[in-house]
Write an enzyme that holds these catalytic residues in place. Sequence first.
Site, mmCIF file in Angstrom:
data_model
loop_
_atom_site.group_PDB
_atom_site.id
_atom_site.type_symbol
_atom_site.label_atom_id
_atom_site.label_comp_id
_atom_site.label_asym_id
_atom_site.label_seq_id
_atom_site.Cartn_x
_atom_site.Cartn_y
_atom_site.Cartn_z
ATOM 1 N N ASP A 176 0.867 -1.165 0.000
ATOM 2 C CA ASP A 176 0.000 0.000 0.000
ATOM 3 C C ASP A 176 0.913 1.227 0.000
ATOM 4 O OD1 ASP A 176 -2.367 1.643 0.457
ATOM 5 O OD2 ASP A 176 -1.644 1.828 2.514
ATOM 6 N N ASP A 200 -0.058 5.139 0.888
ATOM 7 C CA ASP A 200 -0.264 6.078 1.994
ATOM 8 C C ASP A 200 -0.397 5.353 3.330
ATOM 9 O OD1 ASP A 200 -0.450 8.564 0.434
ATOM 10 O OD2 ASP A 200 -2.230 7.619 -0.417
ATOM 11 N N ASP A 243 -1.620 -0.873 6.256
ATOM 12 C CA ASP A 243 -1.703 -0.133 7.513
ATOM 13 C C ASP A 243 -3.140 0.123 7.954
ATOM 14 O OD1 ASP A 243 -2.124 3.302 7.013
ATOM 15 O OD2 ASP A 243 -2.146 1.836 5.380
#
Length: 206
Positions: free
Chosen positions: A16, A18, A173
């Site tokens: 991922d 961001d 995240d």
Amino acid sequence: MAFPLEKGTFDALIFDCDGTLVDSAEAHLYSLQQALAPIGLNMTPEWYHPRHGLGPDDLLDAYEADFKVESLARADFYERVNEAYLASIHLIQEIKVVADVARQWFGKVPLAVASNGIRKNVEATLIATRLRPLFYTIVTADDVEHGKPAPDVYLEAARRMRMKPERVIVFEDSDEGLESARRAAMRAYDIRQVWSPMRHSHGLRL
């Protein structure tokens, strides 16, 4: 390394962007605040951070519902957000503990980025943090019908790399991102076990 990866147990890595490869929470929050300000609204860090893994529409749906806000004109709003984000690119920094994994495995296995963000912003982010050369494959919200938590971005990244999903490891995240990886039948590391913006952010630096 914070994430024990054993050679031969996987064929590719997908990250991922961001909140995983880069700490862009400040830039994203700032851009949302800038877009909301002209219509007399605000978004606090306390509300934003637990929801930063949501795609743009899901985030705004939640904001409108929680604060009883009349439906925002999405196209105009996103245009203001994207302009503010690109203007705040200097706020973005790599998350070293994750970026180092990409550096370690660069040239050894295929590496990809799969993001809920739009391509223009993802590319600008990776270029600004000097991570772009590590990734041949970039999949964004522009490339799929459904964003995370749907598995589309991860499955598309695996397809482009010609990899079996079960042989791919994902770095994420957010709960939405981890659900996306699970639904794609991929193994995943939750980087929040070792890093989070709440622990490392010290407020907006404008």
